[in-house]
Design a protein around this motif. Structure first.
Motif, PDB file in Angstrom:
ATOM      1  N   TRP A  56       1.838 -37.008  12.863  1.00  0.00           N
ATOM      2  CA  TRP A  56       0.393 -36.893  13.121  1.00  0.00           C
ATOM      3  C   TRP A  56      -0.346 -38.098  12.523  1.00  0.00           C
ATOM      4  O   TRP A  56      -1.189 -38.732  13.160  1.00  0.00           O
ATOM      5  CB  TRP A  56      -0.107 -35.584  12.511  1.00  0.00           C
ATOM      6  CG  TRP A  56      -1.536 -35.234  12.754  1.00  0.00           C
ATOM      7  CD1 TRP A  56      -2.248 -35.408  13.911  1.00  0.00           C
ATOM      8  CD2 TRP A  56      -2.434 -34.614  11.816  1.00  0.00           C
ATOM      9  NE1 TRP A  56      -3.531 -34.934  13.743  1.00  0.00           N
ATOM     10  CE2 TRP A  56      -3.665 -34.444  12.475  1.00  0.00           C
ATOM     11  CE3 TRP A  56      -2.307 -34.184  10.493  1.00  0.00           C
ATOM     12  CZ2 TRP A  56      -4.778 -33.849  11.845  1.00  0.00           C
ATOM     13  CZ3 TRP A  56      -3.403 -33.597   9.860  1.00  0.00           C
ATOM     14  CH2 TRP A  56      -4.618 -33.434  10.541  1.00  0.00           C
TER      15      TRP A  56
ATOM     16  N   ASP B 299       7.569 -33.867   1.699  1.00  0.00           N
ATOM     17  CA  ASP B 299       6.318 -34.285   2.336  1.00  0.00           C
ATOM     18  C   ASP B 299       5.495 -35.185   1.431  1.00  0.00           C
ATOM     19  O   ASP B 299       4.293 -35.319   1.604  1.00  0.00           O
ATOM     20  CB  ASP B 299       5.484 -33.047   2.690  1.00  0.00           C
ATOM     21  CG  ASP B 299       5.014 -32.309   1.440  1.00  0.00           C
ATOM     22  OD1 ASP B 299       5.606 -32.530   0.365  1.00  0.00           O
ATOM     23  OD2 ASP B 299       4.052 -31.530   1.536  1.00  0.00           O
TER      24      ASP B 299
ATOM     25  N   ALA C 126      -2.293 -30.443  12.323  1.00  0.00           N
ATOM     26  CA  ALA C 126      -1.773 -31.437  13.284  1.00  0.00           C
ATOM     27  C   ALA C 126      -1.646 -30.839  14.673  1.00  0.00           C
ATOM     28  O   ALA C 126      -2.018 -31.442  15.680  1.00  0.00           O
ATOM     29  CB  ALA C 126      -0.413 -31.947  12.810  1.00  0.00           C
TER      30      ALA C 126
ATOM     31  N   SER D 210       3.637 -33.730   9.853  1.00  0.00           N
ATOM     32  CA  SER D 210       2.407 -34.318   9.292  1.00  0.00           C
ATOM     33  C   SER D 210       2.452 -35.833   9.370  1.00  0.00           C
ATOM     34  O   SER D 210       1.447 -36.487   9.673  1.00  0.00           O
ATOM     35  CB  SER D 210       2.251 -33.922   7.823  1.00  0.00           C
ATOM     36  OG  SER D 210       2.251 -32.537   7.671  1.00  0.00           O
TER      37      SER D 210
ATOM     38  N   SER E  36       3.847 -28.441   3.323  1.00  0.00           N
ATOM     39  CA  SER E  36       2.888 -29.043   4.261  1.00  0.00           C
ATOM     40  C   SER E  36       2.629 -28.127   5.447  1.00  0.00           C
ATOM     41  O   SER E  36       2.294 -28.588   6.543  1.00  0.00           O
ATOM     42  CB  SER E  36       3.389 -30.410   4.749  1.00  0.00           C
ATOM     43  OG  SER E  36       2.984 -31.431   3.861  1.00  0.00           O
TER      44      SER E  36
ATOM     45  N   ARG F 210      -1.019 -28.395   6.669  1.00  0.00           N
ATOM     46  CA  ARG F 210      -1.264 -29.707   7.287  1.00  0.00           C
ATOM     47  C   ARG F 210      -0.605 -29.770   8.675  1.00  0.00           C
ATOM     48  O   ARG F 210      -1.169 -30.317   9.627  1.00  0.00           O
ATOM     49  CB  ARG F 210      -0.743 -30.818   6.368  1.00  0.00           C
ATOM     50  CG  ARG F 210      -1.193 -32.187   6.764  1.00  0.00           C
ATOM     51  CD  ARG F 210      -0.957 -33.219   5.668  1.00  0.00           C
ATOM     52  NE  ARG F 210       0.446 -33.335   5.273  1.00  0.00           N
ATOM     53  CZ  ARG F 210       0.914 -34.305   4.485  1.00  0.00           C
ATOM     54  NH1 ARG F 210       0.104 -35.243   4.012  1.00  0.00           N
ATOM     55  NH2 ARG F 210       2.188 -34.353   4.141  1.00  0.00           N
ATOM     56  N   ALA F 211       0.586 -29.155   8.781  1.00  0.00           N
ATOM     57  CA  ALA F 211       1.261 -29.117  10.083  1.00  0.00           C
ATOM     58  C   ALA F 211       0.438 -28.311  11.091  1.00  0.00           C
ATOM     59  O   ALA F 211       0.329 -28.681  12.265  1.00  0.00           O
ATOM     60  CB  ALA F 211       2.668 -28.532   9.923  1.00  0.00           C
TER      61      ALA F 211
END
Ligand SMILES: *Cc1c(COP(=O)(O)O)cnc(C)c1O
Ligand SMILES: [Zn+2]
Length: 392
Positions: free
Chosen positions: A232, A191, A299, A229, A292, A295-296
């Motif tokens: 997104w 990532d 999203a 991510s 991540s 962060r996922a």
């Protein structure tokens, strides 16, 4: 001048090659999407070269991206929605990882250091090694000590330096980012900003294929959360310049034996906790400590999607459907996306009117297919008679 990278969570900005924020979250490149000229004649993902931190490379990197979008509407196959497959299996090494590896190798070729590296036991290792070979870079691949010989052979054909590592694979991700600069290795892990820059281009291709419409949902298998991510990020860039006005819902699918992001989603948590990896046939998405993950989750929440998990039986059934009904050979990790769509249709989260893009992330041609083989042997002089009986 080094391009800036920033944190989606707290907004802090740094100079690349920094990869993680002081807050702990992963960084991505800041891009000015309004600068993009998408009619520049670039091939594949290099149509979007103005939105990337590198120029178009020589070698197999040019073959990254530009993958087919296939409408799956054959009679007799009811998937419960208007389904499209974004066929990332068409890449030089058979998986979407080539988008990120192409960007990573191009960066290292232009800016150094001497080596490119990655932490992977499968597609990303193979892809990084292939693009490093094309760019004439040293490549170091760190794999788990117990990696199956068959997968190691796929990686080894590109002749990277392979090191089998005993110990926590989750920790290894962070350790490589810490010691990479001292050792002269740019680690393009799952990532990291360079990889994410490449992976976001699939979102651009999907949006441009549907413009001026926007698909209702994008469904993909998820492990580190890097791919999700990046998609997104790509969608946000296109929204910021008005190519799309709404973001498709992102649905991320994990294998139930190793589903830390789905667990956090179900628990309505902000933070993904590491789990212990169980055995699953979807080995490419079995990261118990996704770098991540948070962060996922962000999203999914911003786009109104969800994270779900499916069993190995669901995955097997979906893989069979994709090969026998669609003619597409994918690896089990990829088939989780269709298994997820089935679940989303059953729960009426996805409905018949929804336009859904399933990302086929990786080819089924790398492993030994888990299928029952039924082929008889027939003498040539009796073949026609035999075929007359068989082909009825
Ligand atoms: C790497 C990979 C994934 C998962 O991508 P992440 O960015 O780690 O979430 C899914 N499918 C296949 C085939 C992969 O190789
Ligand atoms: Zn931050």
């Amino acid at each position: 001048m080094a391009p800036d990278v920033s944190c989606y969570a707290c907004g802090r900005t740094y100079a690349f090659p920094r990869k993680r924020c002081a807050c702990g979250e992963p960084l991505w490149f800041d891009t000015d999407p309004s600068a993009a000229d998408r009619s520049n004649g670039g091939r594949g993902m290099w149509t979007y070269v103005d939105l990337l931190p590198v120029g178009e490379p020589r070698g197999i990197g040019v073959a990254a991206g530009g993958t087919p979008l296939i409408r799956v509407d054959r009679p007799g196959l009811d998937v419960g929605c208007r389904l499209y497959v974004k066929d990332e299996t068409e890449h030089p090494t058979g998986a979407f990882k080539d988008r990120g590896s192409a960007v990573g190798a191009a960066w290292v070729a232009d800016h150094g250091p001497e080596w490119i590296g990655t932490v992977s036991h499968g597609n990303m290792a193979m892809s990084t090694a292939a693009h490093a070979a094309a760019a004439d870079l040293g490549c170091v691949v760190l794999v788990p000590a117990d990696i199956p010989a068959e997968r190691l052979a796929h990686i080894a054909q590109f002749d990277p330096t392979i090191v089998r590592v005993e110990g926590s694979y989750g920790q290894l991700y962070y350790d490589t980012l810490a010691f990479g600069p001292d050792l002269g290795v740019e680690f393009v892990n799952s990532d990291t900003p360079l990889r994410g820059a490449g992976h976001k281009t699939v979102a651009f291709e999907i949006c441009d294929a549907f413009a001026p419409d926007v698909p209702d949902a994008i469904v993909l298998p998820t492990s580190s959360g890097g791919h999700a991510s990046a998609i997104w990020k790509g969608l946000r860039e296109f929204r910021s310049v008005g190519v799309i006005d709404t973001l498709p819902r992102l649905y991320l699918v994990q294998a139930s034996a190793c589903d830390p992001i789905a667990t956090a989603y179900r628990d309505d948590a902000r933070v993904v906790d590491a789990t212990t990896a169980g055995e699953t046939i979807a080995y490419s998405i079995a990261n118990p400590d996704p770098p991540s993950g948070n962060r996922a989750l962000a999203a999914v929440r911003e786009t109104g999607g969800a994270v779900l998990s499916v069993t190995d039986d669901d995955i097997r059934a979906a893989k069979t459907t994709l090969s026998t009904e669609v003619g597409l050979s994918v690896e089990p990790a990829s088939a989780t996306a269709l298994a997820g769509i089935r679940r989303l249709v059953d729960s009426e989260t996805i409905t018949a009117d929804d336009t859904v893009v399933m990302i086929a992330t990786g080819t089924g041609f790398k492993g030994r297919p888990d299928v029952h083989i039924d082929a008889e042997a027939v003498q040539l002089d009796t073949l026609e008679d035999r075929l007359a009986t068989v082909l009825t």
